[in-house]
Scaffold this motif. Structure first.
Motif, mmCIF file in Angstrom:
data_model
loop_
_atom_site.group_PDB
_atom_site.id
_atom_site.type_symbol
_atom_site.label_atom_id
_atom_site.label_comp_id
_atom_site.label_asym_id
_atom_site.label_seq_id
_atom_site.Cartn_x
_atom_site.Cartn_y
_atom_site.Cartn_z
ATOM 1 N N MET A 63 -6.593 1.765 -6.647
ATOM 2 C CA MET A 63 -5.197 2.188 -6.693
ATOM 3 C C MET A 63 -4.435 1.370 -7.735
ATOM 4 O O MET A 63 -3.609 1.903 -8.476
ATOM 5 C CB MET A 63 -4.558 2.032 -5.312
ATOM 6 C CG MET A 63 -3.149 2.571 -5.202
ATOM 7 S SD MET A 63 -3.004 4.337 -5.548
ATOM 8 C CE MET A 63 -4.161 5.007 -4.345
ATOM 9 N N ARG A 64 -4.720 0.099 -7.820
ATOM 10 C CA ARG A 64 -4.032 -0.755 -8.801
ATOM 11 C C ARG A 64 -4.305 -0.284 -10.227
ATOM 12 O O ARG A 64 -3.434 -0.373 -11.097
ATOM 13 C CB ARG A 64 -4.475 -2.209 -8.644
ATOM 14 C CG ARG A 64 -4.064 -2.847 -7.336
ATOM 15 C CD ARG A 64 -4.467 -4.309 -7.296
ATOM 16 N NE ARG A 64 -4.851 -4.699 -5.946
ATOM 17 C CZ ARG A 64 -5.205 -5.918 -5.580
ATOM 18 N NH1 ARG A 64 -5.225 -6.877 -6.493
ATOM 19 N NH2 ARG A 64 -5.538 -6.183 -4.344
ATOM 20 N N GLN B 284 0.462 3.972 -2.766
ATOM 21 C CA GLN B 284 -0.421 5.137 -2.709
ATOM 22 C C GLN B 284 0.361 6.382 -2.310
ATOM 23 O O GLN B 284 0.175 7.459 -2.897
ATOM 24 C CB GLN B 284 -1.557 4.899 -1.709
ATOM 25 C CG GLN B 284 -2.511 6.083 -1.600
ATOM 26 C CD GLN B 284 -3.755 5.771 -0.785
ATOM 27 O OE1 GLN B 284 -4.061 4.612 -0.511
ATOM 28 N NE2 GLN B 284 -4.480 6.807 -0.396
ATOM 29 N N THR B 285 1.257 6.250 -1.326
ATOM 30 C CA THR B 285 2.104 7.376 -0.940
ATOM 31 C C THR B 285 2.963 7.827 -2.106
ATOM 32 O O THR B 285 3.117 9.027 -2.361
ATOM 33 C CB THR B 285 2.993 6.990 0.248
ATOM 34 O OG1 THR B 285 2.178 6.591 1.348
ATOM 35 C CG2 THR B 285 3.875 8.158 0.675
ATOM 36 N N GLN C 161 -4.496 2.602 -11.269
ATOM 37 C CA GLN C 161 -3.732 3.803 -11.592
ATOM 38 C C GLN C 161 -2.290 3.496 -12.007
ATOM 39 O O GLN C 161 -1.544 4.408 -12.354
ATOM 40 C CB GLN C 161 -3.718 4.747 -10.391
ATOM 41 C CG GLN C 161 -5.091 5.241 -9.970
ATOM 42 C CD GLN C 161 -5.020 6.188 -8.790
ATOM 43 O OE1 GLN C 161 -4.136 7.045 -8.709
ATOM 44 N NE2 GLN C 161 -5.945 6.044 -7.856
ATOM 45 N N LEU D 190 -3.611 -2.590 -0.714
ATOM 46 C CA LEU D 190 -3.590 -1.894 -2.000
ATOM 47 C C LEU D 190 -4.947 -2.097 -2.676
ATOM 48 O O LEU D 190 -5.266 -3.194 -3.135
ATOM 49 C CB LEU D 190 -2.463 -2.438 -2.887
ATOM 50 C CG LEU D 190 -2.161 -1.671 -4.173
ATOM 51 C CD1 LEU D 190 -1.625 -0.281 -3.851
ATOM 52 C CD2 LEU D 190 -1.159 -2.431 -5.026
ATOM 53 N N SER D 191 -5.745 -1.034 -2.718
ATOM 54 C CA SER D 191 -7.098 -1.147 -3.238
ATOM 55 C C SER D 191 -7.096 -1.395 -4.743
ATOM 56 O O SER D 191 -6.122 -1.081 -5.447
ATOM 57 C CB SER D 191 -7.892 0.126 -2.933
ATOM 58 O OG SER D 191 -7.382 1.214 -3.694
ATOM 59 N N GLY E 108 0.786 -1.226 0.000
ATOM 60 C CA GLY E 108 0.000 0.000 0.000
ATOM 61 C C GLY E 108 0.816 1.273 0.000
ATOM 62 O O GLY E 108 0.249 2.369 -0.182
ATOM 63 N N GLU F 177 0.841 9.770 -4.509
ATOM 64 C CA GLU F 177 0.454 11.055 -3.925
ATOM 65 C C GLU F 177 1.609 12.054 -3.958
ATOM 66 O O GLU F 177 1.388 13.261 -4.078
ATOM 67 C CB GLU F 177 -0.033 10.850 -2.488
ATOM 68 C CG GLU F 177 -1.386 10.160 -2.399
ATOM 69 C CD GLU F 177 -1.783 9.855 -0.958
ATOM 70 O OE1 GLU F 177 -0.942 10.040 -0.051
ATOM 71 O OE2 GLU F 177 -2.939 9.423 -0.752
#
Length: 223
Positions: free
Chosen positions: A66-67, A43-44, A69, A62-63, A40, A47
């Motif tokens: 998010m994957r 994501q950071t 993206q 890891l949603s 996960g 961002e």
């Protein structure tokens, strides 16, 4: 033997799921330019405006959004639950230097598991970089150039002994061990500190500002 996900001739920054300041990540990437995210932590990375070279983990944090993206080819799902995401990453990255950021100062069980993994992979040159400290599994021999008074802490994760010069409290004849003798808040009494350990298992903890000198001591070239 674990399958290698990323093999690099230059340094790799490994990003964990703990809190990490943008400046810390940016500085790490100047020294170790390839970015790998542990689960996960991707994501950071996004961002902060970075696309990882690889994302490795069991993907429990890891949603699916998010994957989507990220390119599918950089996603490396390791389903087994016998290792942490940090170990999954460390065992599958081959590089002359790995800087781990986002692994200090969050959940203590996660942080302790990172140090345990460092000791079990002594062949990996991995430094954990926090906001105040850096930590690594100490090589058998190391010569450091430090300012007199610099904090030099030693923490054993296995029974280990050694020798030193340039420390305020020499370590000869000390049987370091978990649950026994440790070396918190020793300090440099000379500008040159020599450390020798007779076995693996010792963690070396230094102030963050000593990172350039530590890289010099480890003979890591940073272009």
């Amino acid at each position: 033997m674990k399958n290698t996900v990323l093999s690099s001739t230059i340094g790799v920054t490994l990003l964990g799921g703990g809190k990490v300041e943008p400046a810390t990540l940016s500085h790490a990437l100047t020294l170790a330019p390839h970015l790998v995210a542990a689960d996960g932590a991707a994501q950071t990375a996004l961002e902060y405006g970075y696309m990882p070279k690889a994302v490795i983990g069991d993907f429990d944090s890891l949603s699916s959004d998010m994957r989507k993206q990220m390119p599918s080819e950089i996603l490396h799902h390791i389903a087994e639950q016998d290792s942490t995401d940090f170990e999954k990453c460390l065992s599958r990255v081959d590089a002359p230097l790995i800087l781990g950021v986002g692994f200090m100062g969050a959940r203590i069980d996660h942080e302790l598991s990172v140090y345990n993994t460092l000791v079990r992979f002594p062949e990996k040159r991995c430094l954990i970089v926090g906001e105040y400290d850096i930590c690594l599994h100490a090589p058998r021999q190391l010569r450091l150039e430090l300012e007199v008074g610099t904090r030099v802490s030693l923490f054993p994760l296995k029974p280990v002994a050694g020798a030193s010069s340039g420390l305020l409290w020499p370590i000869e004849n000390i049987a370091f061990a978990p649950g026994g003798r440790i070396g918190t808040s020793n300090e440099a009494s000379d500008k040159t500190v020599d450390l020798e350990f007779y076995d693996d298992g010792m963690l070396l903890i230094l102030p963050r500002h000593t990172l350039p000198r530590l890289l010099d001591a480890l003979n890591v070239r940073v272009d």
